[in-house]
Design an enzyme around this catalytic site. Structure first.
Site, PDB file in Angstrom:
ATOM      1  N   LYS A  28      96.540  52.526 132.728  1.00  0.00           N
ATOM      2  CA  LYS A  28      96.482  51.953 131.371  1.00  0.00           C
ATOM      3  C   LYS A  28      97.650  52.479 130.530  1.00  0.00           C
ATOM      4  CE  LYS A  28      94.011  51.425 127.070  1.00  0.00           C
ATOM      5  NZ  LYS A  28      92.937  51.772 126.154  1.00  0.00           N
ATOM      6  N   ASN A  77      89.846  58.625 116.004  1.00  0.00           N
ATOM      7  CA  ASN A  77      89.345  57.848 117.146  1.00  0.00           C
ATOM      8  C   ASN A  77      89.555  58.658 118.432  1.00  0.00           C
ATOM      9  OD1 ASN A  77      89.394  56.107 119.429  1.00  0.00           O
ATOM     10  ND2 ASN A  77      89.666  54.337 118.105  1.00  0.00           N
ATOM     11  N   TYR A 135      87.657  47.479 123.270  1.00  0.00           N
ATOM     12  CA  TYR A 135      87.562  46.207 123.998  1.00  0.00           C
ATOM     13  C   TYR A 135      88.004  46.335 125.461  1.00  0.00           C
ATOM     14  CZ  TYR A 135      87.090  44.400 119.246  1.00  0.00           C
ATOM     15  OH  TYR A 135      86.661  44.172 117.959  1.00  0.00           O
ATOM     16  N   ASP A 170      98.136  52.247 114.293  1.00  0.00           N
ATOM     17  CA  ASP A 170      97.190  51.197 113.921  1.00  0.00           C
ATOM     18  C   ASP A 170      97.285  50.134 114.999  1.00  0.00           C
ATOM     19  OD1 ASP A 170      95.218  50.559 111.801  1.00  0.00           O
ATOM     20  OD2 ASP A 170      96.267  48.657 111.846  1.00  0.00           O
ATOM     21  N   ARG A 220      99.735  51.014 123.406  1.00  0.00           N
ATOM     22  CA  ARG A 220      99.889  52.363 122.855  1.00  0.00           C
ATOM     23  C   ARG A 220     100.877  53.168 123.683  1.00  0.00           C
ATOM     24  NH1 ARG A 220      95.158  53.021 122.597  1.00  0.00           N
ATOM     25  NH2 ARG A 220      95.072  52.131 120.527  1.00  0.00           N
ATOM     26  N   PHE A 266      88.080  52.591 125.896  1.00  0.00           N
ATOM     27  CA  PHE A 266      87.234  52.499 124.698  1.00  0.00           C
ATOM     28  C   PHE A 266      87.389  51.089 124.130  1.00  0.00           C
ATOM     29  CE2 PHE A 266      90.455  52.575 121.297  1.00  0.00           C
ATOM     30  CZ  PHE A 266      91.573  53.002 122.002  1.00  0.00           C
TER      31      PHE A 266
HETATM   32  P1  IMP Z   1      92.371  51.204 114.055  1.00  0.00           P
HETATM   33  O1  IMP Z   1      93.773  51.298 114.577  1.00  0.00           O
HETATM   34  O2  IMP Z   1      91.809  52.522 113.668  1.00  0.00           O
HETATM   35  O3  IMP Z   1      92.236  50.145 113.003  1.00  0.00           O
HETATM   36  O4  IMP Z   1      91.415  50.758 115.263  1.00  0.00           O
HETATM   37  C1  IMP Z   1      91.882  50.087 116.353  1.00  0.00           C
HETATM   38  C2  IMP Z   1      90.747  49.325 117.010  1.00  0.00           C
HETATM   39  O5  IMP Z   1      91.340  48.326 117.848  1.00  0.00           O
HETATM   40  C3  IMP Z   1      89.898  50.185 117.934  1.00  0.00           C
HETATM   41  O6  IMP Z   1      88.773  50.707 117.266  1.00  0.00           O
HETATM   42  C4  IMP Z   1      89.505  49.193 119.016  1.00  0.00           C
HETATM   43  O7  IMP Z   1      88.433  48.399 118.577  1.00  0.00           O
HETATM   44  C5  IMP Z   1      90.746  48.307 119.110  1.00  0.00           C
HETATM   45  N1  IMP Z   1      91.717  48.868 120.072  1.00  0.00           N
HETATM   46  C6  IMP Z   1      92.976  49.312 119.808  1.00  0.00           C
HETATM   47  N2  IMP Z   1      93.558  49.779 120.922  1.00  0.00           N
HETATM   48  C7  IMP Z   1      92.653  49.654 121.887  1.00  0.00           C
HETATM   49  C8  IMP Z   1      92.671  50.007 123.262  1.00  0.00           C
HETATM   50  O8  IMP Z   1      93.647  50.568 123.808  1.00  0.00           O
HETATM   51  N3  IMP Z   1      91.556  49.729 123.938  1.00  0.00           N
HETATM   52  C9  IMP Z   1      90.468  49.133 123.378  1.00  0.00           C
HETATM   53  N4  IMP Z   1      90.382  48.813 122.109  1.00  0.00           N
HETATM   54  C10 IMP Z   1      91.483  49.069 121.353  1.00  0.00           C
END
Ligand code: IMP
Length: 193
Positions: free
Chosen positions: A170, A10, A149, A68, A176, A147
């Site tokens: 942020k 990501n 939301y 995650d 995070r 990115f």
């Molecule tokens: P994963 O951890 O790969 O399952 O994906 C996390 C998902 O949660 C991202 O693709 C976003 O849709 C959302 N997400 C997690 N952290 C953030 C952030 O800091 N900003 C915006 N969306 C987030």
């Protein structure tokens, strides 16, 4: 310099994490030659973070961490949570965000939080670091920074969304950012170089 692999594809996450870690050489999945999708089939952030970190550790045997994360909306009983990345059925930030706004429309309670769990595999042992960022959902998207939301998430104490606030703000308050700083503190205390 110590090396650490980021088990993520990501770009938004990777950019934020790189901006917070400067004392360790961070390797991408491309750097280690890992080209597959990483599975995240579980119902908790902890299990998915462990699954991602373990998959990469098995592949390269290097120190590695995986984040995650997701957005949890209280009126929706914590959804989308662990399925935030593909809530609409697709890995598409705009569709996911629109689906969330649609689901939330009938509700007055717009409170929500982001959660991140980092799983670190360091010298063969496994550690977890968590961060939560409380806030609320904006009914219409604002801003293009960040990115996922971010255009609809207003952190507590601010009037603007993460889509509008600068990245350093942020990172200083985000889920995070909190989890990464806990990991950095651990690494400082446990690295003898
Ligand atoms: P994963 O951890 O790969 O399952 O994906 C996390 C998902 O949660 C991202 O693709 C976003 O849709 C959302 N997400 C997690 N952290 C953030 C952030 O800091 N900003 C915006 N969306 C987030």
């Amino acid at each position: 310099m110590k090396q650490l692999v980021i088990a993520s594809n990501n770009p938004g996450k990777i950019r934020e994490i790189r901006a917070m870690i400067d004392t360790i050489a961070l390797l991408s999945l491309k750097d280690i030659g890992f080209t597959q999708e990483i599975e995240e089939p579980f119902q908790t952030f902890e299990e998915n973070a462990l699954a991602k970190a373990s998959a990469i550790y098995s592949f390269c045997k290097k120190n590695v961490f995986a984040d995650d994360s997701g957005i949890c909306v209280n009126a929706l009983n914590g959804d989308p949570g662990v399925i935030s990345a593909h809530y609409s059925g697709e890995r598409d930030d705009e569709r996911n965000l629109q689906k969330l706004l649609g689901e939330l429309e009938p509700f007055e309670d717009i409170s929500a939080y982001y959660k991140a769990v980092i799983c670190l595999i360091w010298n063969d042992a496994t550690y977890f670091f968590e961060g939560i960022c409380e806030g609320k959902i904006a009914r219409t998207p604002q801003g293009t920074k960040g990115f996922g939301y971010d255009p609809i998430f207003i952190p507590d104490g601010y009037e603007q969304t993460f889509g509008e606030l600068p990245e350093d703000i942020k990172n200083s308050i985000s889920h995070r950012g909190k989890a990464v700083r806990k990991m950095i503190t651990f690494l400082k205390e446990n690295s003898n170089e």
